[in-house]
Structures are given as C-alpha cells and as structure tokens.
Scaffold this motif. Structure first.
Motif, short mmCIF file in Angstrom:
data_model
loop_
_atom_site.label_atom_id
_atom_site.label_comp_id
_atom_site.label_asym_id
_atom_site.label_seq_id
_atom_site.Cartn_x
_atom_site.Cartn_y
_atom_site.Cartn_z
N LEU A 1 3.80 1.62 6.51
CA LEU A 1 3.64 3.02 5.98
C LEU A 1 3.45 2.68 4.37
CD1 LEU A 1 6.90 4.62 7.20
CD2 LEU A 1 4.26 4.72 8.02
N PRO A 2 2.46 3.60 3.97
CA PRO A 2 2.05 3.28 2.45
C PRO A 2 3.16 3.74 1.66
CG PRO A 2 0.99 5.13 3.46
CD PRO A 2 1.61 4.57 4.57
N THR A 3 3.42 2.96 0.44
CA THR A 3 4.46 3.33 -0.35
C THR A 3 4.04 3.65 -1.89
OG1 THR A 3 4.89 0.91 -0.68
CG2 THR A 3 6.47 2.33 0.72
N THR A 4 3.13 2.75 -2.55
CA THR A 4 2.70 2.90 -3.71
C THR A 4 1.21 2.55 -3.65
OG1 THR A 4 3.31 0.75 -4.11
CG2 THR A 4 4.69 2.31 -5.29
N PRO A 5 0.54 4.00 -3.58
CA PRO A 5 1.12 5.53 -3.65
C PRO A 5 1.22 5.62 -2.11
CG PRO A 5 -1.17 5.39 -3.80
CD PRO A 5 -0.99 3.92 -3.95
N ASP A 6 1.85 6.57 -2.00
CA ASP A 6 2.26 7.21 -0.49
C ASP A 6 0.94 8.20 -0.31
OD1 ASP A 6 2.80 8.55 1.83
OD2 ASP A 6 4.62 9.34 1.00
N TRP A 7 -0.12 7.76 0.33
CA TRP A 7 -1.47 8.52 0.71
C TRP A 7 -1.08 9.31 2.03
CZ3 TRP A 7 -2.73 6.27 5.02
CH2 TRP A 7 -2.56 4.87 5.13
N ALA A 8 -0.15 9.18 2.75
CA ALA A 8 -0.10 9.71 3.99
C ALA A 8 0.28 11.06 4.22
CB ALA A 8 0.86 8.58 4.76
#
Ligand code: FAD
Length: 487
Positions: free
Chosen positions: A190-197
């Motif tokens: 999962l994307p964290t930095t940045p959270d583009w989801a």
C-alpha cells in the motif's frame, strides 16, 4: 501419526478458492495442505503501484477465505522457485499444487521448479487456470498461432465448452504445525508517503464478494444493453470486472457460465451478453499472442516497426499526457479517470493510446509502462497486445494511418460532455457544443464557463494537422519488410 503434507501455491493471477482446479486437487488429495503466496519481484516484471494496492486487498481477502475454512495463507517473499523449494523441503512436502502460467518468465520458472523438485522426489502438479482454452488447443489449419481475432474466436467457440466452475472446497486438511509466515504489511504493497490510493478506495471493493456483486449487477442491469452502451464512457455500460479477472478473484469460467445462464434465463439479453462474452475472447486472444510471441511487451509483432522513429523517455510532453493536461478534453478526461480510479473506459483507452503514439509520435513502450503502473487491471498480455494494436504494429491492428480523432470520438461517445465534465473539472461549466473543442469556443462562452485557455485549462499541446503529417511522414520511413505477421 505424522501427516503427509503438500504445498498449494497461489499466484497473482489466481487468488480464489472457487473454480480453481489446483485448489480442488489439493483438497481432494487427502494430505495436509499448506497454502502459500510468494511476493516475487524477481522472476518477472514487478507489478505497478495500482496493481500492488489491489494485490494487498486480494491477499487479505484470500487469507480470510482460508481462515474461514480453518486453514491459513502463508506469506513469504523472494524468488518463487527458491522459496517454494526451501519450504517444500522444510515441511517434507510430497507434492506442490499450482496453476499453470503462460507468460514466459513464470512458465519457465514453473518448468525449472518441476525439474528441481523432481530431483528431491517432490511432485509438481500443475492445473489449468485463468483462461477458457489452453493455447495449444487453438491453432490454424496449418497448425500455427492465430494473429487475427475473428477466426481465433470462431475456433474457440467450436471447441468443447469450458467446464462449469467448481465450488470452493468445504475444508482443507491442516498440517501438524504451521510454517512461519510474513505479515501482509511486510510486503508494503500500500502507498504511504504519499497515500495516493484515496481514489482507488472510493472506486472499488477489491474483494471476491465485491466482484461477484459487480457481476450480478452487470448481468441484471447492463448486460442486455451492452452492445449499444459499451462504447459510452459517460454511462455505466461495461462490467468493470477487469481487475477481478486479472487477479483471478473471479474465475473466467464463472464469468463465462454466468453469461450463458443469463442468456438461458432471458433470451432478450442474448445479443448484449454474446458481445460481452466476445470481449472475454479478446482476453483469450491476448494471452494466446503472449504465449506464442513471448517478447511481445518489447518487440513489435510487425517487425518493420522496429526502427520507427518514436520519441522516447521522460519529457514535459509525456508528462502532460500522463497527467491529462494535453488540452484535448476527451484525452485528458481518460487519463485523469485512470489516475484517480486505476481504470479507464476501453473506448477512451484506445483514444489516449492513439493520441500518444500517432499524434505525439511517442513510443508505445512509454504508454504501456504508464498503464502498467497506474491500472488496477494491468495485465502483461492484454496491455502489451492492446498497445501494439494501438500503435499499428500489433496483431489485427488498424492500419497505421487510421488515427482516432479525439474531438469527433468525444462528440460521438460523450455527446453531452458528461464524461469530460466528471473528470476535467475546469471545464464543468462548458456547454456540450464546445466541450470537446474549447479552443474553438467564442470568447463569451469561455468567459461564462470560467475558462481561460492556457491558464485554467491548457491550450492544445499540438496542432493536429501538423501531427498527422508528421505521423504519416514517419510511417513512410518504415520499410515494408515482411515481419512475423506480414507474410
Ligand atoms: C491501450 C490499451 C491497454 C489495455 N490494457 C489492459 C490491461 O492491462 N488489462 C486489461 O484487463 N485490459 C486492458 N485493456 C482492454 C480493455 O480496455 C479493458 O479490459 C476493459 O476496459 C475493462 O473494462 P470492463 O471490465 O468494464 O470490460 P467489459 O467491456 O465489461 O469486458 C469484460 C472483460 O473482457 C475483457 N476485455 C474487454 N475488452 C478487452 C480487450 N480489448 N482486450 C482484452 N480483454 C478485454 C476484460 O477482462 C474485461 O473485464 C486495454 C485496452 C487498451 C486499448
């Protein structure tokens, strides 16, 4: 008494328990089963960002389904062959159940695994998986692969019907002790930095139940009208099953038979549903091509395109296309839909791809790579086959000089401009008459809609007449040397 053990290997194309012959065989084998998923970025091209997001949820869902059976999903990381070999030895497995892969790096790995484990007396048992027909079963009268869709699909439909889907097993025999497992979060999918989801979360329920609900809604509501609406991105006219099929959360036989059953129930839906089933045929066709032309992601099927003078690599122009800032509203709407939701309507995929390769003269490799990273349904076979098709160098491709006109495509398939308004917010107050061609709109219309070209919304990044001439001139340089498909 010591329990005989086996490994049941899941892979990113087959993440379900129903309708999966390998799961059924493992359950029926009578030995204990260790379900395993290996996060493998080594054997083949790593998945893109949007697909990794989806994979996280698909794995969580599969693990929950296994837990409901009293079993578990063991997670490991590394090159599949090494991980499976080591774990099979550790647990004293007598066999490994897996689903056949068709894409060369995975297929080669499975053959190598078969040999390596064979030396240790461990059997690799391989079962059919993500397609309705095995690639070897479908060939021309001369015994060759097909390179044109219609005769390919006609041949498929003359084959024995694919079997009806089987149910998930009621139970899987558990081992005496469970091997160690990673946590799903260790995979950092999962994307964290940045959270583009955020847009992905708003758009999808990435579980099997979500896919089944979507399939039922589609068959109940939209399938009968599919033939008329499938080209309309302003309507909810297609199934949006592509990511569920890509990750195998729903089996292809399940979709095929749900379609056939819908026809049997309601003859009126037949035309629409048949057309829908033929789209599944394009998925089969893409897999058929990748199987027979394993370098299809990089090498043009029409070899005379090998030296085509495409533009390549990062640049402001490529970035304008990626971010949906080309100044052509229908193109920009599609690319923004992709960025936000991880999915784009098929008609618009064709238009944005044609725009990149035939108007911007950009290499289809860059387009393919962008889709690979941003699509939740990014699929090695279909993505490469479709980009080659769009670039004119693929199988069954339209001639190179047939270039989609993004304005007339928009006017035809998004007649009121609703699709553009949904994704290109700067144009939300433009009237339908000018929404696909804002640069032709009178000053007062632009003013009323709050649009200043070159400021609130980009001016077109290219002059289409020049672009067409450039494209045709570049095409002239392609020597008509016979390629693999141009006999
Ligand atoms: C440049 C380009 C790149 C593409 N890349 C991908 C990709 O990476 N992954 C992918 O699944 N599709 C890809 N497609 C094909 C197609 O756009 C999508 O499958 C479709 O838009 C998915 O939406 P849907 O599920 O609502 O389709 P529906 O119209 O409901 O069709 C049902 C299913 O049939 C299959 N299908 C439909 N159209 C095609 C097609 N043209 N080729 C192969 N299979 C098809 C899909 O599995 C789809 O879920 C690409 C198309 C283009 C033009």
């Amino acid at each position: 008494m010591h329990n005989m053990a086996s490994l049941l290997l899941f892979d990113p194309q087959n993440l379900r328990l129903d309708d999966l012959p390998a799961v059924r065989a493992a359950a029926d084998s009578g030995v204990s089963v260790v379900p395993l998923f290996v996060m493998d970025d080594d054997t083949a091209r790593p998945l893109g960002g949007a697909a990794r997001w989806w994979l996280h949820h698909a794995l969580a869902d599969l693990a929950a389904q296994l837990t409901a059976l009293g079993s578990r999903l063991i997670l490991r990381r590394g090159a599949t062959q090494d991980v499976v070999h080591a774990l099979a030895r550790d647990i004293g497995a007598e066999s490994v159940f897996l689903t056949r892969a068709y894409d060369a790096p995975w297929a080669d790995m499975q053959s190598a695994l078969h040999s390596a484990l064979g030396e240790d007396g461990i059997k690799v048992k391989r079962y059919a998986g993500p397609y309705l027909f095995e690639p070897e079963a479908i060939k021309t009268q001369e015994g060759k692969p097909y390179t044109v869709f219609s005769p390919f699909w006609k041949n498929c439909l003359s084959q024995p019907e694919p079997p009806r889907p089987g149910d998930a097993p009621d139970a899987l025999r558990v081992p005496d002790s469970w091997p160690e497992s990673n946590d799903l979060d260790d995979f950092e999918l999962l994307p964290t930095t940045p959270d583009w989801a955020g847009g992905l979360r708003d758009s999808w329920t990435p579980t099997r139940a979500g896919g089944l609900a979507r399939m039922q809604d589609f068959l109940d509501e939209a399938a009968a009208k599919y033939k008329d609406r499938r080209d309309r991105p302003d309507m909810d006219g297609t199934s949006r099953l592509s990511p569920y099929l890509r990750f195998g959360q729903i089996g292809i036989r399940e979709v095929f038979w749900a379609g056939e059953d819908a026809i049997a129930l309601d003859g009126g839906a037949e035309k629409g549903v048949r057309k829908f089933l033929a789209e599944l045929g394009w998925r089969e066709f893409s897999a058929h091509l990748l199987y027979h032309f394993p370098d299809m992601r990089t090498a043009p099927l029409r070899e005379n395109f090998e030296n085509f003078p495409w533009e390549k690599g990062p640049s402001p122009e490529l970035e304008a296309w990626q971010k949906g800032r080309t100044g052509f509203p229908f193109v920009d709407a599609g690319l923004r839909q992709l960025w936000h939701t991880g999915w784009m309507h098929n008609r618009v995929r064709m238009v944005v791809a044609s725009f990149l390769v035939k108007e911007m003269l950009w290499h289809w490799h860059d387009g393919e790579a962008w889709f690979w990273d941003t699509l939740v349904d990014a699929d090695a076979a279909t993505n490469a086959a479709s980009w080659q098709w769009a670039a004119g160098c693929g199988a069954d491709a339209a001639p190179y000089f047939r270039i989609f006109n993004p304005m007339t495509q928009g006017e035809k398939f998004d007649p009121k401009g609703d699709y553009v308004r949904q994704w290109v917010l700067e144009l939300k107050d433009m009237p339908a008459k000018h929404i696909h061609t804002p640069w032709e709109a009178p000053e007062d219309v632009l003013k009323e809609a709050g649009v200043t070209l070159g400021d609130t919304y980009p001016k077109p990044i290219l002059d289409r007449r020049d672009a067409r001439e450039r494209a045709l001139a570049a095409f002239e340089t392609v020597k008509a040397k016979p390629g693999r498909l141009t006999k």
